[in-house]
Write a protein that holds these residues in place. Structure first.
Motif, mmCIF file in Angstrom:
data_model
loop_
_atom_site.group_PDB
_atom_site.id
_atom_site.type_symbol
_atom_site.label_atom_id
_atom_site.label_comp_id
_atom_site.label_asym_id
_atom_site.label_seq_id
_atom_site.Cartn_x
_atom_site.Cartn_y
_atom_site.Cartn_z
ATOM 1 N N LEU A 143 0.910 -1.282 0.019
ATOM 2 C CA LEU A 143 -0.040 -0.062 -0.105
ATOM 3 C C LEU A 143 0.865 1.416 -0.071
ATOM 4 O O LEU A 143 1.754 1.456 0.618
ATOM 5 N N TYR A 144 0.648 2.286 -0.692
ATOM 6 C CA TYR A 144 1.280 3.346 -1.055
ATOM 7 C C TYR A 144 0.668 4.377 0.086
ATOM 8 O O TYR A 144 -0.379 4.926 0.042
ATOM 9 N N ASP A 145 1.627 4.844 0.943
ATOM 10 C CA ASP A 145 1.100 5.617 2.247
ATOM 11 C C ASP A 145 2.441 6.572 2.551
ATOM 12 O O ASP A 145 2.836 6.406 3.540
ATOM 13 N N PRO A 146 2.459 7.468 1.591
ATOM 14 C CA PRO A 146 3.651 8.649 1.736
ATOM 15 C C PRO A 146 3.527 9.401 3.023
ATOM 16 O O PRO A 146 4.723 9.737 3.428
ATOM 17 N N GLN A 147 2.245 9.543 3.582
ATOM 18 C CA GLN A 147 2.205 10.448 4.710
ATOM 19 C C GLN A 147 2.047 9.610 6.011
ATOM 20 O O GLN A 147 2.041 10.260 7.089
ATOM 21 N N GLY A 148 2.035 8.245 5.927
ATOM 22 C CA GLY A 148 2.258 7.519 7.053
ATOM 23 C C GLY A 148 0.664 7.638 7.841
ATOM 24 O O GLY A 148 0.615 7.229 8.925
ATOM 25 N N LYS A 149 -0.432 7.891 6.878
ATOM 26 C CA LYS A 149 -1.834 7.861 7.691
ATOM 27 C C LYS A 149 -2.134 6.395 7.999
ATOM 28 O O LYS A 149 -2.923 6.320 9.216
ATOM 29 N N LEU A 150 -1.931 5.313 7.067
ATOM 30 C CA LEU A 150 -2.154 4.037 7.594
ATOM 31 C C LEU A 150 -1.558 3.644 8.882
ATOM 32 O O LEU A 150 -2.312 2.928 9.932
ATOM 33 N N ILE A 151 -0.394 3.976 8.974
ATOM 34 C CA ILE A 151 0.490 3.534 10.287
ATOM 35 C C ILE A 151 -0.094 4.156 11.376
ATOM 36 O O ILE A 151 -0.278 3.735 12.617
ATOM 37 N N LEU A 152 -0.518 5.480 11.268
ATOM 38 C CA LEU A 152 -1.036 6.500 12.203
ATOM 39 C C LEU A 152 -2.334 6.192 12.720
ATOM 40 O O LEU A 152 -2.632 5.917 13.928
ATOM 41 N N PHE A 153 -3.265 5.665 11.768
ATOM 42 C CA PHE A 153 -4.681 5.409 12.086
ATOM 43 C C PHE A 153 -5.365 4.189 11.909
ATOM 44 O O PHE A 153 -6.337 3.875 12.337
ATOM 45 N N GLY A 154 -4.295 3.216 11.667
ATOM 46 C CA GLY A 154 -4.731 1.951 11.293
ATOM 47 C C GLY A 154 -4.256 1.134 12.674
ATOM 48 O O GLY A 154 -4.949 -0.096 12.562
ATOM 49 N N PHE A 155 -3.717 1.416 13.440
ATOM 50 C CA PHE A 155 -3.607 0.715 14.788
ATOM 51 C C PHE A 155 -3.963 1.447 16.086
ATOM 52 O O PHE A 155 -3.662 2.300 16.469
ATOM 53 N N PRO A 156 -4.912 0.908 16.806
ATOM 54 C CA PRO A 156 -5.518 1.470 18.000
ATOM 55 C C PRO A 156 -4.301 1.930 19.059
ATOM 56 O O PRO A 156 -3.337 0.971 19.154
ATOM 57 N N LYS A 157 -4.547 2.928 19.704
ATOM 58 C CA LYS A 157 -3.615 3.088 20.784
ATOM 59 C C LYS A 157 -3.647 1.707 21.825
ATOM 60 O O LYS A 157 -4.497 1.557 22.112
ATOM 61 N N GLY A 158 -2.314 1.678 22.428
ATOM 62 C CA GLY A 158 -2.279 0.534 23.286
ATOM 63 C C GLY A 158 -2.300 -0.819 22.894
ATOM 64 O O GLY A 158 -2.260 -1.807 23.441
ATOM 65 N N THR A 159 -2.179 -0.859 21.348
ATOM 66 C CA THR A 159 -2.065 -2.084 20.650
ATOM 67 C C THR A 159 -0.517 -2.309 20.423
ATOM 68 O O THR A 159 0.218 -1.456 20.472
ATOM 69 N N LEU A 160 -0.248 -3.593 19.670
ATOM 70 C CA LEU A 160 1.182 -3.690 19.182
ATOM 71 C C LEU A 160 1.005 -3.244 17.703
ATOM 72 O O LEU A 160 0.938 -3.548 16.755
ATOM 73 N N SER A 161 1.257 -1.700 17.815
ATOM 74 C CA SER A 161 1.326 -0.964 16.593
ATOM 75 C C SER A 161 2.557 -0.894 16.028
ATOM 76 O O SER A 161 3.743 -1.109 16.325
ATOM 77 N N LEU A 162 2.344 -0.402 14.531
ATOM 78 C CA LEU A 162 3.727 -0.306 13.778
ATOM 79 C C LEU A 162 4.359 0.990 14.541
ATOM 80 O O LEU A 162 3.573 2.090 14.806
ATOM 81 N N GLN A 163 5.602 1.211 14.668
ATOM 82 C CA GLN A 163 6.369 2.409 15.032
ATOM 83 C C GLN A 163 7.481 2.413 14.504
ATOM 84 O O GLN A 163 8.570 1.623 14.755
ATOM 85 N N GLY A 164 7.805 3.535 13.892
ATOM 86 C CA GLY A 164 9.273 3.470 13.272
ATOM 87 C C GLY A 164 9.331 2.722 11.899
ATOM 88 O O GLY A 164 8.328 2.134 11.662
ATOM 89 N N ILE A 165 10.306 2.941 11.069
ATOM 90 C CA ILE A 165 10.849 2.146 9.751
ATOM 91 C C ILE A 165 11.988 1.689 9.938
ATOM 92 O O ILE A 165 13.029 2.235 10.224
ATOM 93 N N PRO A 166 12.233 0.466 9.556
ATOM 94 C CA PRO A 166 11.117 -0.676 9.354
ATOM 95 C C PRO A 166 10.620 -0.959 10.765
ATOM 96 O O PRO A 166 11.036 -1.157 11.674
ATOM 97 N N SER A 167 9.310 -1.733 10.680
ATOM 98 C CA SER A 167 8.488 -2.220 11.766
ATOM 99 C C SER A 167 7.698 -3.328 11.069
ATOM 100 O O SER A 167 7.157 -3.244 10.002
ATOM 101 N N THR A 168 7.329 -4.453 11.636
ATOM 102 C CA THR A 168 6.459 -5.423 11.329
ATOM 103 C C THR A 168 5.307 -6.004 12.222
ATOM 104 O O THR A 168 5.735 -5.970 13.303
ATOM 105 N N VAL A 169 4.148 -5.878 11.802
ATOM 106 C CA VAL A 169 2.975 -6.554 12.587
ATOM 107 C C VAL A 169 2.472 -7.609 11.840
ATOM 108 O O VAL A 169 2.316 -7.595 10.622
#
Length: 201
Positions: A143-169
């Motif tokens: 998925l093309y996510d140049p501004q990181g919106k999917l990373i920011l909004f795709g993972f609820p706070k307090g979950t195992l979220s993507l943080q930094g580059i690279p990261s994997t879920v």
């Protein structure tokens, strides 16, 4: 007034995300700390991989959009498979280091109930990202996510979220967030995140 404030809030959120990614981009592992804050039940092993027990996994937000090759993809449609989500950028040296491992493991698991999806971020246009995929033989869509919106909004706070580059879920077969790594992965560590989830009933 409310109409003018909404775009400002969006710009602020994107600005905060960009700053966060800039600070954590291409960073190392999390030194054994669980991310997300709050009362969590994540377990982080010595390899820097955090996991959540089956009954305590969160569902990600909407992860959908246009891929680098111009197609539409909704990760929710992959439910029933183990899904590996990898945040990467063509500009990131650790992403280049892990790319051959991801390409190999993705090919090895083809047709075996595992789907890979990249989240390409902070590439201002698609050309460097497409060249990256070609150079490393990446066989799966991103998925093309140049501004990181999917990373920011795709993972609820307090979950195992993507943080930094690279990261994997890694999502389990029910589409829930089961495992996360905040560092570049080799083949062995990547397989260790996938294989236990494939065995789950």
């Amino acid at each position: 007034m409310s109409l003018s404030r909404a775009p400002r809030r969006t710009l602020l959120a994107v600005g905060v995300l960009s700053a966060a990614l800039a600070l954590s981009a291409c960073s190392g592992d999390s030194n054994g700390k669980s991310g997300g804050g709050g009362n969590t039940n994540f377990v982080t092993n010595t390899g820097g991989i955090s996991t959540a027990a089956k009954g305590e996994r969160a569902t990600p937000g909407k992860l959908a959009g246009e891929t680098l090759d111009g197609k539409q993809l909704d990760v929710a449609g992959l439910k029933g498979n183990v899904v590996v989500l990898n945040a990467w950028g063509s500009w990131c040296a650790p992403c280049r280091a892990e790319a051959p491992h991801f390409a190999k493991v993705a090919k090895d698991f083809e047709g075996k109930g595992v789907e890979f999806v990249g989240l390409n971020t902070r590439d201002p246009n698609k050309q460097p990202a497409l060249a990256f995929e070609e150079d490393y033989g990446v066989p799966y869509p991103s998925l093309y996510d140049p501004q990181g919106k999917l990373i920011l909004f795709g993972f609820p706070k307090g979950t195992l979220s993507l943080q930094g580059i690279p990261s994997t879920v890694v999502l389990d077969k029910e589409g829930k967030i089961a495992a996360r790594s905040l560092m570049a992965l080799d083949e062995e560590k990547l397989r260790s995140m996938i294989e236990p989830l494939l065995k789950e009933k």
